[in-house]
Design an enzyme around this catalytic site. Structure first.
Site, PDB file in Angstrom:
ATOM      1  CG  ASP A  64      -0.193  -0.660   2.134  1.00 37.98           C
ATOM      2  OD1 ASP A  64       0.842  -0.292   2.669  1.00 37.98           O
ATOM      3  OD2 ASP A  64      -1.362  -0.774   3.665  1.00 37.98           O
ATOM      4  CG  HIS A 112      -5.889  -1.931   9.115  1.00 35.84           C
ATOM      5  ND1 HIS A 112      -5.899  -0.529   9.749  1.00 35.84           N
ATOM      6  CD2 HIS A 112      -4.466  -2.395   9.096  1.00 35.84           C
ATOM      7  CE1 HIS A 112      -4.541  -0.560   9.458  1.00 35.84           C
ATOM      8  NE2 HIS A 112      -3.397  -1.404   9.870  1.00 35.84           N
ATOM      9  CD  GLU A 145      -8.517   0.662   7.892  1.00 39.70           C
ATOM     10  OE1 GLU A 145      -8.704   0.117   9.046  1.00 39.70           O
ATOM     11  OE2 GLU A 145      -8.526   2.110   7.814  1.00 39.70           O
ATOM     12  CG  ASN A 154      -8.940  -1.411  12.470  1.00 44.14           C
ATOM     13  OD1 ASN A 154      -8.291  -1.724  11.987  1.00 44.14           O
ATOM     14  ND2 ASN A 154      -8.668  -0.145  12.099  1.00 44.14           N
TER      15      ASN A 154
HETATM   16  C1  F6R Z   1       1.930  -1.720   6.043  1.00 47.26           C
HETATM   17  C2  F6R Z   1       0.482  -1.575   6.555  1.00 47.26           C
HETATM   18  C3  F6R Z   1      -0.633  -1.809   7.803  1.00 47.26           C
HETATM   19  C4  F6R Z   1       0.582  -2.190   8.775  1.00 47.26           C
HETATM   20  C5  F6R Z   1      -0.872  -2.616   9.893  1.00 47.26           C
HETATM   21  C6  F6R Z   1       0.321  -2.566  11.354  1.00 47.26           C
HETATM   22  O1  F6R Z   1       2.055  -1.768   4.979  1.00 47.26           O
HETATM   23  O2  F6R Z   1      -0.508  -1.976   5.093  1.00 47.26           O
HETATM   24  O3  F6R Z   1      -1.368  -3.121   7.570  1.00 47.26           O
HETATM   25  O4  F6R Z   1       0.840  -2.909   8.489  1.00 47.26           O
HETATM   26  O5  F6R Z   1      -1.304  -0.885  10.228  1.00 47.26           O
HETATM   27  O6  F6R Z   1       1.040  -1.651  11.375  1.00 47.26           O
HETATM   28  P1  F6R Z   1       2.154  -1.429  12.531  1.00 47.26           P
HETATM   29  O7  F6R Z   1       3.350  -2.836  12.466  1.00 47.26           O
HETATM   30  O8  F6R Z   1       3.045  -0.143  12.584  1.00 47.26           O
HETATM   31  O9  F6R Z   1       1.685  -1.989  13.758  1.00 47.26           O
END
Ligand code: F6R
Length: 246
Positions: free
Chosen positions: A67, A138, A143, A136
């Site tokens: 992403d 995701h 989301e 959450n």
């Molecule tokens: C990152 C991504 C997100 C993160 C998620 C967890 O490319 O797609 O889904 O993997 O938000 O983020 P952290 O590791 O910062 O808790």
């Protein structure tokens, strides 16, 4: 689903790096699906160390990132392209042209999403897709929602994700409100999936993803249907899962 229960963040990072390295060693020209966020940073550091020791080469690897924030230039220090350069690509021998991140600057975001989906499809989808887990539930920027988005698409970030990511920006107001993300369908086409999770604030999401009902309200729960998923997590992140770890 195979679950590795590791003592702490460092042990989790080494285990995740070992799984990624095993993929690269067994298929040097593999397609790695990569993630940003704080969780994979330790694994990337370990991969860089193995590369610098001469034990691991990314020379034939192609990468596809999950992403990118809409509106951020690759040179913006919070863009996911910048993150990947800074935390991995600049320190290993991956060929720059073989790395792929959606463009946050495309004027026509829908066209960019379609282009990116084609790039991933033409590479044959990921051999190994690394995923972090949002609090959450995701994955990528998919989301909680009423359905599972299939392909790369533009998404409105939820308030909880904006707040979780505000720590990297001057304020929550500076966090982009939209992102381009691989869809659940894109992610599920990966041959293998590796999820990393660390810390007590992920315990609820881990529990729901692994043991809860499969619902687009918890996007990661769809991974229960994937035939080859490995979860590497520390004890704090696994604290709500009663058993099943090895
Ligand atoms: C990152 C991504 C997100 C993160 C998620 C967890 O490319 O797609 O889904 O993997 O938000 O983020 P952290 O590791 O910062 O808790």
């Amino acid at each position: 689903m195979r679950i590795y229960r590791e003592k702490d963040y460092d042990a989790m990072s080494r285990r995740a790096a070992a799984i990624i390295a095993a993929q690269v060693v067994s298929k040097p020209d593999c397609v790695l699906g990569l993630a940003t966020g704080s969780t994979p940073i330790g694994a990337y550091k370990q991969l860089i160390a193995w590369h610098k020791q001469g034990d691991l080469s990314f020379a034939e690897v192609h990468s596809v990132n999950l992403d990118e924030y809409a509106g951020l230039a690759p040179t913006h220090d919070q863009s996911y392209r910048y993150f990947m350069q800074d935390n991995l690509f600049n320190h290993v021998d991956i060929v720059p042209e073989n790395t792929n991140v959606p463009s946050g600057l495309a004027e026509d975001a829908a066209a960019e999403c379609a282009r990116y989906e084609r790039v991933v499809a033409e590479l044959g989808y990921a051999d190994l897709q690394l995923l972090g887990l949002g609090r959450n539930g995701h994955i990528g920027f998919n989301e909680p929602c009423t359905d599972f988005p299939k392909a790369t698409h533009l998404v409105d970030l939820t308030q909880s994700t904006i707040e979780a990511n505000a720590r990297f920006f001057a304020s929550a107001d500076d966090v982009p409100k939209q992102a381009l993300t691989m869809g659940i369908g894109t992610i599920m086409r990966a041959r293998k999936i590796l999820i990393v999770a660390s810390g007590a604030d992920k315990a609820d999401a881990v529990w729901k993803a692994v043991a809860g009902p499969i619902t687009p309200e918890v996007p990661a729960s769809i991974l229960q249907l994937h035939p080859d998923v490995t979860l590497v997590a520390d004890e704090a992140a696994l604290s709500k899962l009663a058993e099943g770890a090895k």
